[in-house]
Design an enzyme around this catalytic site. Structure first.
Site, PDB file in Angstrom:
ATOM      1  N   HIS A 104       6.260  56.878 -33.934  1.00  0.00           N
ATOM      2  CA  HIS A 104       6.755  57.743 -32.857  1.00  0.00           C
ATOM      3  C   HIS A 104       7.637  56.995 -31.861  1.00  0.00           C
ATOM      4  O   HIS A 104       7.987  57.541 -30.817  1.00  0.00           O
ATOM      5  CB  HIS A 104       5.580  58.387 -32.119  1.00  0.00           C
ATOM      6  CG  HIS A 104       4.849  59.392 -32.942  1.00  0.00           C
ATOM      7  ND1 HIS A 104       3.679  60.017 -32.529  1.00  0.00           N
ATOM      8  CD2 HIS A 104       5.116  59.904 -34.176  1.00  0.00           C
ATOM      9  CE1 HIS A 104       3.263  60.853 -33.471  1.00  0.00           C
ATOM     10  NE2 HIS A 104       4.117  60.802 -34.476  1.00  0.00           N
TER      11      HIS A 104
ATOM     12  N   ASN B 250       1.343  55.142 -31.691  1.00  0.00           N
ATOM     13  CA  ASN B 250       1.399  54.820 -30.269  1.00  0.00           C
ATOM     14  C   ASN B 250       2.798  54.361 -29.870  1.00  0.00           C
ATOM     15  O   ASN B 250       3.498  53.719 -30.655  1.00  0.00           O
ATOM     16  CB  ASN B 250       0.392  53.721 -29.924  1.00  0.00           C
ATOM     17  CG  ASN B 250      -1.043  54.208 -30.052  1.00  0.00           C
ATOM     18  OD1 ASN B 250      -1.287  55.403 -30.111  1.00  0.00           O
ATOM     19  ND2 ASN B 250      -1.982  53.290 -30.100  1.00  0.00           N
TER      20      ASN B 250
ATOM     21  N   CYS C 171      28.830  46.519 -27.055  1.00  0.00           N
ATOM     22  CA  CYS C 171      30.020  47.372 -27.180  1.00  0.00           C
ATOM     23  C   CYS C 171      30.186  48.373 -26.042  1.00  0.00           C
ATOM     24  O   CYS C 171      31.115  49.188 -26.060  1.00  0.00           O
ATOM     25  CB  CYS C 171      29.992  48.103 -28.515  1.00  0.00           C
ATOM     26  SG  CYS C 171      28.734  49.406 -28.602  1.00  0.00           S
TER      27      CYS C 171
ATOM     28  N   ASP D 141       3.162  52.708 -26.764  1.00  0.00           N
ATOM     29  CA  ASP D 141       2.894  51.915 -25.558  1.00  0.00           C
ATOM     30  C   ASP D 141       3.249  50.436 -25.670  1.00  0.00           C
ATOM     31  O   ASP D 141       3.042  49.676 -24.723  1.00  0.00           O
ATOM     32  CB  ASP D 141       1.426  52.054 -25.152  1.00  0.00           C
ATOM     33  CG  ASP D 141       0.456  51.729 -26.290  1.00  0.00           C
ATOM     34  OD1 ASP D 141       0.807  50.898 -27.155  1.00  0.00           O
ATOM     35  OD2 ASP D 141      -0.648  52.307 -26.312  1.00  0.00           O
TER      36      ASP D 141
ATOM     37  N   CYS E   8      21.694  51.250 -29.019  1.00  0.00           N
ATOM     38  CA  CYS E   8      23.044  51.754 -28.797  1.00  0.00           C
ATOM     39  C   CYS E   8      23.376  52.867 -29.787  1.00  0.00           C
ATOM     40  O   CYS E   8      23.201  52.707 -31.001  1.00  0.00           O
ATOM     41  CB  CYS E   8      24.051  50.619 -28.924  1.00  0.00           C
ATOM     42  SG  CYS E   8      25.771  51.140 -28.707  1.00  0.00           S
TER      43      CYS E   8
ATOM     44  N   CYS F 121      25.379  49.509 -23.685  1.00  0.00           N
ATOM     45  CA  CYS F 121      25.146  48.402 -24.605  1.00  0.00           C
ATOM     46  C   CYS F 121      25.823  47.121 -24.113  1.00  0.00           C
ATOM     47  O   CYS F 121      26.982  47.138 -23.670  1.00  0.00           O
ATOM     48  CB  CYS F 121      25.682  48.785 -25.985  1.00  0.00           C
ATOM     49  SG  CYS F 121      25.533  47.482 -27.226  1.00  0.00           S
TER      50      CYS F 121
ATOM     51  N   CYS G   8      26.807  51.193 -31.857  1.00  0.00           N
ATOM     52  CA  CYS G   8      26.684  50.059 -32.786  1.00  0.00           C
ATOM     53  C   CYS G   8      25.268  49.848 -33.313  1.00  0.00           C
ATOM     54  O   CYS G   8      25.039  48.972 -34.143  1.00  0.00           O
ATOM     55  CB  CYS G   8      27.185  48.775 -32.130  1.00  0.00           C
ATOM     56  SG  CYS G   8      26.094  48.123 -30.829  1.00  0.00           S
TER      57      CYS G   8
END
Length: 361
Positions: free
Chosen positions: A285, A265, A336, A267, A293, A333, A296
């Site tokens: 999944h 799942n 960075c 969710d 990111c 990010c 990094c």
């Protein structure tokens, strides 16, 4: 000289050739004591697991073999050694689904439950426990579940991954009595286990108003038939709350009765229930509330679905860059300023390695 017999472990006829009829202990005992219905011999008989006719073995008059040939019923069980034979596979077979039949016949034949690891663990961990005795007494054929009335399924209008027929999406409901017995037996299995791992899928989130994929009103079921989901009956992922199943699994983990959860799942409900990603639950999944990111690898758990709130211009997606751009969220990010992407696994893509490794350790 003796010869070993290697049974078949993947008989495809168990699902369709075995009828789980409800029997009382006395009915099972009477069935086990029945003579061959054709010749009356009672020395070495078999039971057909489709129609429950009792006929003699090939070493007597061969009436069970004749019955299998004329009826087409594939699977039978020996009343001599409680082995299972499939005529269509032409082989002895072993299958988990047949275990409860063997246990019931063993008890009818010998007056006690068969010695096995489950029973030994129950006795060891639950001495003087009436529940264990109750379950041991009730280990017979369960009452068949009742089919739930469903609207007729239209023909598929396009090829896809949903089920083909009405029978494949049929849902069933146990009686309260049968469900209570099954829950009690499951609880004893969990208590007696040394290392329980639970695998979950879309079905545990449907009661949170999140649709599954291949159910009667599943995303792919409707999509492949040119139909749309009824959005009025669906919760937003942000509003969805962990169900009783999610909360119960979290409790089992907290109590040490379940060692790990493995889920397909996306969710976030396992995490929202209080489980710690990777440490307590693997999300094979991905998780639609997670973005990380590209540069990094810093990961961010958001209070919103990152897949629903993308800032990417769809016009920028081309055939050449689609595999990369389709995962970008358009945010950067905090560490960075590198591009952020979701961690959702699409068809044809590799599973998340860290979660896979934790699932099989």
């Amino acid at each position: 000289m003796s010869f070993a017999v290697t049974p078949k472990y993947d008989c495809p006829h168990v699902a369709t050739g075995v009828v789980m009829r409800p029997f009382t202990e006395k009915q099972i005992k009477d069935l086990a004591d029945s003579p061959c219905r054709t010749c009356g011999d009672d020395s070495e008989n078999w039971i057909c697991l489709t129609c429950f006719h009792v006929c003699c073995s090939r070493y007597v008059e061969g009436h069970m073999a004749e019955h299998g040939e004329t009826s087409g019923h594939p699977i039978v069980v020996s009343l001599s050694d409680l082995s299972f034979w499939c005529y269509q596979c032409d082989s002895y077979i072993v299958a988990p689904e047949l275990r409860i039949i063997k246990d019931s016949l063993y008890k009818a034949k010998f007056g006690e439950s068969p010695p096995d690891v489950f029973q030994a663990n129950v006795i060891q961990h639950h001495k003087n426990n009436q529940l264990a005795d109750e379950i041991a007494e009730s280990r017979t054929f369960y009452m068949p579940p009742t089919p739930i009335a469903l609207p007729a399924l239209p023909e598929k209008s396009a090829p896809g991954t949903s089920h083909q027929s009405q029978a494949e999406i049929q849902e069933y409901e146990d009686s309260e009595e049968t469900l209570d017995l099954k829950v009690k037996e499951l609880a004893e299995f969990i208590r007696a286990s040394k290392h329980a791992v639970v695998y979950t899928g879309a079905g545990i989130s449907t009661s949170a108003s999140i649709p599954d994929y291949r159910g009667p009103q599943g995303v792919w079921t409707l999509q492949d038939r040119g139909q749309k989901l009824d959005r009025s009956r669906i919760s937003s992922l942000e509003d969805a709350q962990p169900t009783l199943v999610h909360r119960s699994l979290r409790k089992l983990v907290d109590e040490g009765l379940c060692k790990y959860i493995v889920s397909t799942n996306i969710d976030n409900l396992h995490v929202r229930s209080g489980l710690v990603p990777l440490d307590q639950v693997a999300e094979l999944h991905g998780n639609c509330f997670v973005e990380y990111c590209v540069a990094c690898k810093k990961q961010f758990l958001r209070p919103f679905s990152v897949t629903d709130k993308r800032l990417i211009d769809k016009a920028s997606v081309t055939a050449e860059n689609r595999a990369y751009v389709v995962h970008l969220t358009g945010r950067t990010c905090d560490v960075c300023e590198g591009p952020l992407r979701d961690n959702i696994v699409h068809f044809g893509e590799d599973l998340i390695l860290a979660h896979v490794e934790n699932s099989i350790v």
